[in-house]
Scaffold this active site. Structure first.
Site, PDB file in Angstrom:
ATOM      1  N   GLU A 185       0.842  -1.216   0.000  1.00 38.37           N
ATOM      2  CA  GLU A 185       0.000   0.000   0.000  1.00 38.37           C
ATOM      3  C   GLU A 185       0.873   1.261   0.000  1.00 38.37           C
ATOM      4  O   GLU A 185       0.592   2.236   0.699  1.00 38.37           O
ATOM      5  CB  GLU A 185      -1.003  -0.027   1.166  1.00 38.37           C
TER       6      GLU A 185
HETATM    7  C1  LIG Z   1       2.371  -9.807   0.596  1.00 43.36           C
HETATM    8  C2  LIG Z   1       2.146  -8.763  -0.448  1.00 43.36           C
HETATM    9  C3  LIG Z   1       0.840  -8.410  -0.792  1.00 43.36           C
HETATM   10  C4  LIG Z   1       0.606  -7.468  -1.787  1.00 43.36           C
HETATM   11  N1  LIG Z   1      -0.687  -7.183  -2.170  1.00 43.36           N
HETATM   12  C5  LIG Z   1      -0.906  -6.396  -3.252  1.00 43.36           C
HETATM   13  C6  LIG Z   1      -2.227  -6.229  -3.788  1.00 43.36           C
HETATM   14  O1  LIG Z   1      -3.210  -6.729  -3.240  1.00 43.36           O
HETATM   15  N2  LIG Z   1      -2.378  -5.491  -4.911  1.00 43.36           N
HETATM   16  C7  LIG Z   1      -1.321  -4.903  -5.547  1.00 43.36           C
HETATM   17  O2  LIG Z   1      -1.527  -4.271  -6.562  1.00 43.36           O
HETATM   18  N3  LIG Z   1      -0.058  -5.037  -5.065  1.00 43.36           N
HETATM   19  C8  LIG Z   1       0.170  -5.771  -3.950  1.00 43.36           C
HETATM   20  N4  LIG Z   1       1.446  -5.939  -3.464  1.00 43.36           N
HETATM   21  C9  LIG Z   1       2.541  -5.244  -4.110  1.00 43.36           C
HETATM   22  C10 LIG Z   1       3.076  -4.076  -3.266  1.00 43.36           C
HETATM   23  O3  LIG Z   1       2.162  -3.032  -3.276  1.00 43.36           O
HETATM   24  C11 LIG Z   1       4.458  -3.712  -3.843  1.00 43.36           C
HETATM   25  O4  LIG Z   1       5.330  -4.737  -3.425  1.00 43.36           O
HETATM   26  C12 LIG Z   1       4.934  -2.354  -3.354  1.00 43.36           C
HETATM   27  O5  LIG Z   1       4.176  -1.336  -3.947  1.00 43.36           O
HETATM   28  C13 LIG Z   1       6.416  -2.114  -3.681  1.00 43.36           C
HETATM   29  O6  LIG Z   1       6.705  -2.424  -4.996  1.00 43.36           O
HETATM   30  P1  LIG Z   1       7.912  -3.416  -5.343  1.00 43.36           P
HETATM   31  O7  LIG Z   1       7.786  -4.599  -4.483  1.00 43.36           O
HETATM   32  O8  LIG Z   1       7.951  -3.631  -6.798  1.00 43.36           O
HETATM   33  O9  LIG Z   1       9.202  -2.646  -4.867  1.00 43.36           O
HETATM   34  P2  LIG Z   1      10.053  -1.590  -5.726  1.00 43.36           P
HETATM   35  O10 LIG Z   1       9.157  -0.576  -6.314  1.00 43.36           O
HETATM   36  O11 LIG Z   1      10.988  -2.341  -6.630  1.00 43.36           O
HETATM   37  O12 LIG Z   1      10.891  -0.907  -4.587  1.00 43.36           O
HETATM   38  C14 LIG Z   1      12.006  -1.545  -3.959  1.00 43.36           C
HETATM   39  C15 LIG Z   1      12.641  -0.584  -2.970  1.00 43.36           C
HETATM   40  O13 LIG Z   1      13.106   0.581  -3.662  1.00 43.36           O
HETATM   41  C16 LIG Z   1      12.537   1.734  -3.090  1.00 43.36           C
HETATM   42  N5  LIG Z   1      12.265   2.710  -4.160  1.00 43.36           N
HETATM   43  C17 LIG Z   1      11.626   2.497  -5.326  1.00 43.36           C
HETATM   44  N6  LIG Z   1      11.549   3.622  -6.026  1.00 43.36           N
HETATM   45  C18 LIG Z   1      12.134   4.592  -5.285  1.00 43.36           C
HETATM   46  C19 LIG Z   1      12.340   5.988  -5.453  1.00 43.36           C
HETATM   47  N7  LIG Z   1      11.885   6.667  -6.511  1.00 43.36           N
HETATM   48  N8  LIG Z   1      12.994   6.655  -4.491  1.00 43.36           N
HETATM   49  C20 LIG Z   1      13.427   6.028  -3.369  1.00 43.36           C
HETATM   50  N9  LIG Z   1      13.242   4.711  -3.147  1.00 43.36           N
HETATM   51  C21 LIG Z   1      12.602   4.000  -4.091  1.00 43.36           C
HETATM   52  C22 LIG Z   1      11.250   1.265  -2.424  1.00 43.36           C
HETATM   53  O14 LIG Z   1      10.822   2.121  -1.416  1.00 43.36           O
HETATM   54  C23 LIG Z   1      11.661  -0.096  -1.908  1.00 43.36           C
HETATM   55  O15 LIG Z   1      12.303   0.021  -0.676  1.00 43.36           O
HETATM   56  C24 LIG Z   1       1.701  -6.848  -2.438  1.00 43.36           C
HETATM   57  C25 LIG Z   1       3.006  -7.185  -2.068  1.00 43.36           C
HETATM   58  C26 LIG Z   1       3.236  -8.128  -1.102  1.00 43.36           C
HETATM   59  C27 LIG Z   1       4.640  -8.490  -0.755  1.00 43.36           C
END
Ligand SMILES: Cc1cc2nc3c(=O)[nH]c(=O)nc-3n(C[C@H](O)[C@H](O)[C@H](O)COP(=O)(O)OP(=O)(O)OC[C@H]3O[C@@H](n4cnc5c(N)ncnc54)[C@H](O)[C@@H]3O)c2cc1C
Length: 568
Positions: free
Chosen positions: A380
């Site tokens: 979220e």
């Molecule tokens: C158990 C679980 C349930 C989930 N449920 C849902 C769901 O129901 N629906 C849905 O749509 N998604 C869902 N998600 C996805 C979740 O919302 C994403 O994992 C989350 O938004 C982060 O995206 P990412 O994992 O691709 O991380 P990334 O975007 O790859 O980020 C990795 C790291 O880099 C940092 N980062 C990225 N960009 C920047 C920036 N510009 N500046 C500084 N730091 C940055 C982030 O803060 C993070 O620490 C779920 C994930 C999990 C693990």
């Protein structure tokens, strides 16, 4: 927070503290009582389902029967029609027992069908809300893709118009409730430009929808997380949710409203951590005494109490803003999410530490709770992204005012009257920041909390001055200055939570008197002191810091992809 950056305190928004009416309190209390009776009966089941990695279908059926899918659906469609504060309180109750349970119910109500509540037309609401209320349909929110997490505008799932249908292709990952849902709010690109997305209602029986296997996760293991794929899925045009091309706005609005659910869950977790830690500390004897008698154990418990109270104040305030129809609460909602998710993790980490080796054993609830609550800082909206959002959104009014000042300077001769007004206003603000003369104050605070209000006022003045200085220094390049932005965000988080805590304690003093609210006054004293020290430290680092050195060391490691030193 936007006003605070301009040096104004919008007291009417935060005083008095927004408690539920007695009638609503009664409804929530009876719902929570019946849920507690049912959940206490589950005994060791939640631990077993964590190990097994899923809820049995009979338990999901019981969730339906207990109305756990009907919480936020309006009464006219068969739901309980709970507002934000009441819903958040129910989520708190669920999370006290099990985080997977809270996440399953929360993904349905907070985000899965929230788009339908916010943007659905009459026909869509009539078609789906009754089944969503009964739990015949469970909802999921489908935004994330392999290449698009934090950068949601990068989604590749595509919807192409074909006659009166849209043809949907793509794959969503890590979708909560994926394995049990029948109703999906799906975001897809409907234009070639990045970010031009639309939202659609997709149901499981539409040919071409397929669900992947259950993910094996670190925490919230019993909640369903799967991929959801779409292969040439024909989605009728009437299932477009909101306006075509406005899907990003739909997604962000859903996530904003949903934050009080996650906040409520975090509060439930913290209350449980405090219960576990205090019981253990009282029972466990070392050095001939209960460990509760040692200062370092008391210190942890005291901090847990302060942070739980402050979190409840912040989440309750945001829920109150939503329930009272305030429209501009996105920054405050993000603040409450970041603060709550970090406090609950700290609370369980400390509770585990108080439990010592027992805390590390699977037989006890600590390690599961710690694994479970870790996700709150990631989903979220990852907390890093939310910090950037908080700071960059809250400073927008200061940015606009500076822009106006700059353009006024250029036109002051041609329109001296307007120019004089803009410049005088700006100069007045600068003088106020610098001297404290004419500074905004908290007038509605109880006199017993005057010292805490003064801390808030002092820090707010510095926030306004610093925002102005940073924006004059960096201009729009502030967007790339993440270290500075983070500091601003941390200051804003502390100030908003402090304001809500002061408001809550003020209400308590007014209703229970000084002695009735004695412990809450102590909480306000401790929290204000912590905020003052953290905020001062953050301000002092704005000009003097190690940012460039830290970046240089990170670059060094990133280039080599390893640590470069050894002692042998
Ligand atoms: C158990 C679980 C349930 C989930 N449920 C849902 C769901 O129901 N629906 C849905 O749509 N998604 C869902 N998600 C996805 C979740 O919302 C994403 O994992 C989350 O938004 C982060 O995206 P990412 O994992 O691709 O991380 P990334 O975007 O790859 O980020 C990795 C790291 O880099 C940092 N980062 C990225 N960009 C920047 C920036 N510009 N500046 C500084 N730091 C940055 C982030 O803060 C993070 O620490 C779920 C994930 C999990 C693990």
């Amino acid at each position: 927070m936007r006003s605070l950056c301009m040096g104004e305190i919008l007291e009417d928004l935060i005083f008095p503290f927004p408690y539920l009416s007695n009638e609503k309190k009664e409804t929530v209390r009876s719902l929570v009582n019946s849920l507690e009776a049912w959940l206490k009966d589950q005994g060791d089941n939640f631990r077993k389902w964590d190990v097994a990695g899923g809820f049995p279908s009979e338990f999901i059926e019981q969730m339906r029967q207990f109305g756990l899918f009907s919480l936020v659906v309006p009464e006219e469609f068969g739901g309980l029609g709970l507002g934000s504060a009441a819903y958040s309180r129910v989520m708190q109750c669920l999370a006290t027992f099990d985080a997977s349970l809270a996440v399953t119910a929360g993904a349905h109500s907070s985000i899965g069908m929230r788009g339908l509540l916010l943007f659905g037309n009459d026909d869509q609401r009539k078609r789906y809300l009754p089944n969503l209320a009964s739990g015949k349909m469970i909802a999921a929110f489908c935004l994330t893709e392999a290449g698009a997490g934090s950068d949601a505008s990068g989604i590749k799932t595509k919807a192409v118009k074909s006659g009166s249908d849209w043809i949907l292709n793509g794959e969503k990952i890590w979708i909560t409730n994926g394995g049990i849902a029948d109703f999906f709010t799906v975001f897809a690109r409907t234009e070639t430009q990045a970010g031009q997305m639309s939202a659609f209602i997709v149901t499981k029986e539409m040919p071409g929808v397929s669900i992947g296997p259950h993910e094996d996760k670190m925490g919230i293991r019993a909640s369903s997380t799967t991929t959801v794929s779409f292969e040439n899925v024909k989605v009728p045009a009437v299932n477009l949710l909101g306006e075509e091309g406005k899907g990003f706005k739909v997604a962000m609005n859903i996530l904003n409203v949903g934050r009080t659910g996650l906040g409520g869950g975090s509060i439930g977790g913290m209350k449980r951590a405090i219960e576990l830690a205090t019981k253990h500390a009282n029972q466990r004897q070392q050095f001939g005494r209960p460990i509760a008698e040692f200062g370092l154990v008391k210190q942890k418990i005291g901090h847990m109490v302060v942070e739980c109270y402050a979190t409840e104040a912040a989440v309750g305030m945001v829920a109150g803003l939503v329930d009272n129809g305030v429209k501009d609460y996105a920054v405050e909602a993000a603040i409450s999410k970041v603060f709550a998710s970090e406090c609950v993790f700290r609370a369980f980490d400390e509770a585990l530490q108080i439990a010592g080796g027992a805390g590390f054993m699977r037989e006890y609830p600590y390690e599961r709770a710690l694994r479970d609550c870790r996700i709150n800082r990631i989903f979220e909206g990852a907390n890093e992204i939310l910090r950037l959002f908080i700071a960059l959104t809250a400073i927008q009014d200061v940015g606009s005012s500076l822009k106006e000042v700059a353009s006024t300077l250029g036109t002051v001769l041609s329109d001296p009257i307007k120019g004089f007004g803009v410049l005088t206003q700006y100069a007045g603000r600068r003088v106020t920041h610098a001297t404290g003369i004419g500074v905004a104050t908290m007038t509605k605070v109880h006199p017993l909390l005057k010292p805490q209000a003064e801390i808030f006022e002092e820090c707010s003045r510095s926030l306004a001055a610093t925002t102005d200085r940073l924006l004059r220094k960096h201009g729009k390049n502030i967007i790339g200055k993440q270290f500075a932005t983070r500091r601003l965000a941390d200051i804003m988080i502390d100030l908003f939570v402090l304001a809500t805590t002061i408001s809550r304690v003020t209400s308590s003093i007014e209703s229970q008197g000084q002695s009735g609210a004695a412990k809450e006054i102590e909480i306000a004293q401790v929290f204000a002191g912590q905020v003052q020290r953290r905020v001062r430290s953050n301000f002092s680092k704005i000009d003097q810091n190690d940012d460039e050195l830290i970046k240089s060391l990170a670059d060094h490691a990133l280039t080599r992809e390893k640590f470069s030193w050894d002692t042998i």
